[in-house]
Structures are given as structure tokens and as C-alpha cells.
Design an enzyme around this catalytic site. Sequence first.
Site, PDB file in Angstrom:
ATOM      1  N   ILE A  60      25.271   5.520  11.756  1.00 28.50           N
ATOM      2  CA  ILE A  60      23.969   5.890  11.030  1.00 28.50           C
ATOM      3  C   ILE A  60      23.253   4.553  10.779  1.00 28.50           C
ATOM      4  O   ILE A  60      22.023   4.678  10.436  1.00 28.50           O
ATOM      5  CB  ILE A  60      24.528   6.488   9.626  1.00 28.50           C
ATOM      6  CG1 ILE A  60      25.332   5.305   8.830  1.00 28.50           C
ATOM      7  CG2 ILE A  60      25.202   7.717   9.820  1.00 28.50           C
ATOM      8  CD1 ILE A  60      25.324   5.798   7.567  1.00 28.50           C
ATOM      9  N   ALA A  81      28.789   9.797   5.344  1.00 22.48           N
ATOM     10  CA  ALA A  81      29.248   8.694   5.969  1.00 22.48           C
ATOM     11  C   ALA A  81      29.561   7.471   5.416  1.00 22.48           C
ATOM     12  O   ALA A  81      28.362   7.103   4.753  1.00 22.48           O
ATOM     13  CB  ALA A  81      28.489   8.505   7.363  1.00 22.48           C
ATOM     14  N   THR A 124      29.707   8.528  -6.068  1.00 28.12           N
ATOM     15  CA  THR A 124      30.829   8.564  -6.420  1.00 28.12           C
ATOM     16  C   THR A 124      30.546   8.211  -8.003  1.00 28.12           C
ATOM     17  O   THR A 124      29.711   7.377  -8.282  1.00 28.12           O
ATOM     18  CB  THR A 124      31.818   7.406  -5.908  1.00 28.12           C
ATOM     19  OG1 THR A 124      32.609   7.202  -6.691  1.00 28.12           O
ATOM     20  CG2 THR A 124      30.932   6.201  -5.384  1.00 28.12           C
ATOM     21  N   ASP A 125      31.572   8.667  -8.890  1.00 31.63           N
ATOM     22  CA  ASP A 125      31.558   8.173 -10.291  1.00 31.63           C
ATOM     23  C   ASP A 125      31.655   6.790 -10.560  1.00 31.63           C
ATOM     24  O   ASP A 125      31.452   6.099 -11.532  1.00 31.63           O
ATOM     25  CB  ASP A 125      32.635   8.865 -11.000  1.00 31.63           C
ATOM     26  CG  ASP A 125      34.025   8.682 -10.669  1.00 31.63           C
ATOM     27  OD1 ASP A 125      34.114   7.996  -9.613  1.00 31.63           O
ATOM     28  OD2 ASP A 125      34.955   8.931 -11.251  1.00 31.63           O
ATOM     29  N   GLU A 126      32.309   6.042  -9.331  1.00 28.50           N
ATOM     30  CA  GLU A 126      32.657   4.681  -9.602  1.00 28.50           C
ATOM     31  C   GLU A 126      31.301   3.719  -9.579  1.00 28.50           C
ATOM     32  O   GLU A 126      31.617   2.589 -10.161  1.00 28.50           O
ATOM     33  CB  GLU A 126      33.451   4.101  -8.202  1.00 28.50           C
ATOM     34  CG  GLU A 126      34.641   4.931  -7.790  1.00 28.50           C
ATOM     35  CD  GLU A 126      35.595   4.423  -7.080  1.00 28.50           C
ATOM     36  OE1 GLU A 126      35.597   3.129  -6.826  1.00 28.50           O
ATOM     37  OE2 GLU A 126      36.377   5.167  -6.732  1.00 28.50           O
ATOM     38  N   TYR A 149      32.575  -2.070  -2.941  1.00 27.84           N
ATOM     39  CA  TYR A 149      32.644  -0.412  -2.670  1.00 27.84           C
ATOM     40  C   TYR A 149      31.360   0.003  -3.410  1.00 27.84           C
ATOM     41  O   TYR A 149      30.280   0.746  -3.033  1.00 27.84           O
ATOM     42  CB  TYR A 149      33.848   0.082  -2.728  1.00 27.84           C
ATOM     43  CG  TYR A 149      33.650   1.777  -2.765  1.00 27.84           C
ATOM     44  CD1 TYR A 149      33.103   2.252  -1.421  1.00 27.84           C
ATOM     45  CD2 TYR A 149      33.901   2.406  -3.728  1.00 27.84           C
ATOM     46  CE1 TYR A 149      32.785   3.777  -1.332  1.00 27.84           C
ATOM     47  CE2 TYR A 149      33.887   3.809  -3.723  1.00 27.84           C
ATOM     48  CZ  TYR A 149      33.206   4.442  -2.766  1.00 27.84           C
ATOM     49  OH  TYR A 149      33.105   5.735  -2.561  1.00 27.84           O
ATOM     50  N   LYS A 153      27.606   1.593  -3.035  1.00 23.14           N
ATOM     51  CA  LYS A 153      27.137   3.078  -3.205  1.00 23.14           C
ATOM     52  C   LYS A 153      26.096   3.064  -4.182  1.00 23.14           C
ATOM     53  O   LYS A 153      25.127   3.897  -3.950  1.00 23.14           O
ATOM     54  CB  LYS A 153      28.407   4.054  -3.737  1.00 23.14           C
ATOM     55  CG  LYS A 153      29.734   4.024  -2.802  1.00 23.14           C
ATOM     56  CD  LYS A 153      28.979   5.031  -1.469  1.00 23.14           C
ATOM     57  CE  LYS A 153      28.926   6.261  -1.689  1.00 23.14           C
ATOM     58  NZ  LYS A 153      28.681   7.017  -0.562  1.00 23.14           N
ATOM     59  N   ARG A 213      42.579   8.020 -13.368  1.00 23.18           N
ATOM     60  CA  ARG A 213      41.567   8.684 -12.675  1.00 23.18           C
ATOM     61  C   ARG A 213      41.371   9.996 -12.927  1.00 23.18           C
ATOM     62  O   ARG A 213      42.273  10.704 -13.631  1.00 23.18           O
ATOM     63  CB  ARG A 213      41.888   8.436 -11.288  1.00 23.18           C
ATOM     64  CG  ARG A 213      41.887   7.000 -10.567  1.00 23.18           C
ATOM     65  CD  ARG A 213      40.621   6.480 -10.631  1.00 23.18           C
ATOM     66  NE  ARG A 213      40.643   5.047  -9.998  1.00 23.18           N
ATOM     67  CZ  ARG A 213      40.424   3.688 -10.890  1.00 23.18           C
ATOM     68  NH1 ARG A 213      40.630   4.101 -12.417  1.00 23.18           N
ATOM     69  NH2 ARG A 213      40.367   2.795 -10.457  1.00 23.18           N
TER      70      ARG A 213
END
Length: 335
Positions: A60, A81, A124-126, A149, A153, A213
Site C-alpha cells: 500500500i 492492511a 482500533t480502540d488502542e 503501534y 494507528k 481487554r
Amino acid sequence: MKNVVITGGCGFIGSNLIRWLLEHRKDWNIINLDKLTYAGNLENLAGISSTRYQFVHGDITDKACVQRVIQPGTHYIMHLAAESHVDRSIMDAGPFINTNVVGTQVLLDVSRAAGVQRYVQVSTDEVYGSLGATGLFTEETPLSPNSPYSASKASADLLVRSYHHTYDMDAVTTRCSNNYGPYQFPEKLIPLFVSNLMNDQQVPVYGDGQQVRDWIHVEDHCRGIVAACEKGKAGEVYNFGGEAERTNMQLTRRLLEILKKPDSLIKYVADRPGHDRRYAIDCTKAKKELGWKPEVTFEDGLARTVEWYQQNASWVERIRSGAYREYYLKQYGGR
Ligand code: NAD
Ligand code: TYD
């Protein structure tokens, strides 16, 4: 017919999404653009022979390649991705910035130029950071990512936001809690622990194991992505969760029970640096505005997932015998 490009379709969630779409959206043509990193596996899509499905091997971040795939006439992009594993991002953030941030920018630019009808950012909720003992993440919770990470995001989510704001691009963002289900790469907690236990190997619990989690079955997440694409409002964010909070120790003990293994297989290891303590999701907005709700209970979903890994032991073994072994030794070898 709708022409839909899915990125990362050879990974865990992407492959489940493609299988779901081929069954439930008979008027969608799907192109799957995937680089086949360590986490991408063509075996995840084995058995698919539909004329409505096409695989393109590509990166990508490679604009020329993305331009060949996303063309005028493409209706939707569903962007999954990513480099997706927190522990790997702690070892080396480089690939996370490249794929998750630069790759998203390339997709946004090409989608805009091609006049894509809707761009769906799967996040993501992170990105919200970590919660204390109480409270839930809503779509209004400020972004406060704690790992390389989640920072990558969150950066991508902000790019999406800016393209909507600046260029009036039609984009929606989904933020989901921890997924589980078939075809998940055995580096994440559930498939790692299940496959270790199936081989009578110890399971490495980070720190005190009291981190929480929220677990959602991958099929519920896939239905959420599609609902956001079809019914979401441009520029909006939608949270998805399974309403199934568990501490890592509760989950570990449940897996031991299901697999009938002794407590002696639990091994406490050093904590993950910067480990987020608790994630929990308020998905009221998705319920109200998209008519979505989680349908798989954690008990049922977990039992079915364990059964899937038992019945697909050779899928797991082929992964565990490859390059993944090197990562496993680096991450857990010295402990
Ligand atoms: P995964 O690691 O299983 O799969 C990622 C896929 O992306 C692989 O097939 C890989 O080959 C492909 N890929 C990686 N870099 C690429 C590149 N540069 N070009 C093209 N393809 C590339 O990930 P997953 O668990 O299926 O997650 C999918 C998405 O959902 C990610 O964006 C992730 O951040 C998000 N998400 C995951 C979870 C979860 O619990 N797994 C929860 C919320 C959100
Ligand atoms: P993981 O599946 O990596 O997802 P995430 O970090 O994105 O939430 O981890 C889930 C939880 O399990 C997290 O609190 C870290 C913990 N964990 C362990 O205790 N041991 C392990 O070997 C792994 C991979 C995770």
C-alpha cells in the site's frame, strides 16, 4: 455491482471479512490488495474460487501499484492492511510508521484522485490509550496512544479526519476492541495461548495478568465494518466492542479449563513496556446509528475458536515452523 478494494485481506480480520462479504454481499466485486508480510497468508483464503474475488500482491505504500488497483469506478475502500502487533512495534517502530501512516496517506490520495465513493478506515480502540478501573471509551474520548503501534494507528486516523475536513472526502473510521476467531496469527494472546497449550507448552502471562481487554468475535467486527460503510455518516467515527471484559488471567484460566490443561502451564514473564491497563468500549453510537450489536457471546465464541484451532492444527503448525519461530525466540526466548 459494487467494486470494492480491501487492503490486508490475507490477514486475520481481512480474510474473515472477505469470506463474510462473498457470502452476504453477492453484488460486490472484491479486490484484495495485500503485501503478504509475515502476517499475510494466502491459506487464510483457501477454497475461495468466486469470480467476484481477485487477489493483487502489492504494497500500500507503493503509489503506482495502488493506482492500478483503485480506479475510477471503485465504490468502496476498506483499509485493513497494517502492522498490527504491539510487541513488534516495541521492537521496531519503523515498519509501523511506513505501512500504517505512509500507506494510509497513499491510499487516501489515490482514493481521492479516483473519486472513490467511500473510504473506510479500520482502526482500533488502542488509539484512546488506557482506562482506569471504571469508564468506557466513547468516540469523544481524546486520542492518547501509548505504544508505537497505537500511535501509528492514531496518526492514520488523524490523516483520515483531515482529508474529510480539508477535501470533503467521504470517509468513516471504525475503532474496535480486541478481536478473536479463526485465522488469527498465533502471536496474539488467544491463538498463541491456545496453540501453546495444545502442544503442552507454557503460556507467557505479562506482568500480573490483571490487564483488562474487551473481546469481540471477528464476525461481529466484520458486520460492524460493513454497517459503517453502508450506513455510517461521512466524517464519523464508530466504536465496536464485544461487551466482554476479561482480565488476561481470567481468560488464561478459561483457556486452561476448555483445553483441560494444568495451572502449571502458566508462566509469569516480564511485563510489556508501557502496557495499557484496561480497554473497554461504549458502542452505543453504533447500536443507535447503524443498528449494529455484538451477537456472539464470548463463552460461545471462545469455545468455537478453540475448536477451530484444534481442527486446524496443521495451519498453526505451518506458521509456527516458519520465520515466526525467530520472532518467538527473540520475544520470549530469554525469559
Ligand atoms: P494482521 O496482522 O492479521 O493482518 C494484516 C494484513 O496486512 C496482512 O495480510 C499483511 O500481509 C497486510 N499488510 C501489512 N503491511 C502491508 C502493506 N504495506 N501493504 C499491503 N498489505 C500489507 O492484522 P489484523 O489483526 O487482521 O488487523 C487488521 C486491521 O484491523 C488492522 O488495521 C488493525 O490495526 C485493525 N484492528 C485489529 C484488531 C485486532 O484485534 N486484531 C482490533 C482492532 C483493529
Ligand atoms: P494482544 O493479543 O497482543 O493484543 P493487544 O496488545 O493489542 O491488546 O494482547 C492482549 C493482552 O494479552 C495484552 O494485555 C497483552 C497480553 N499478553 C500476554 O500477557 N502475553 C502474551 O504473550 C501476549 C502476546 C499478550
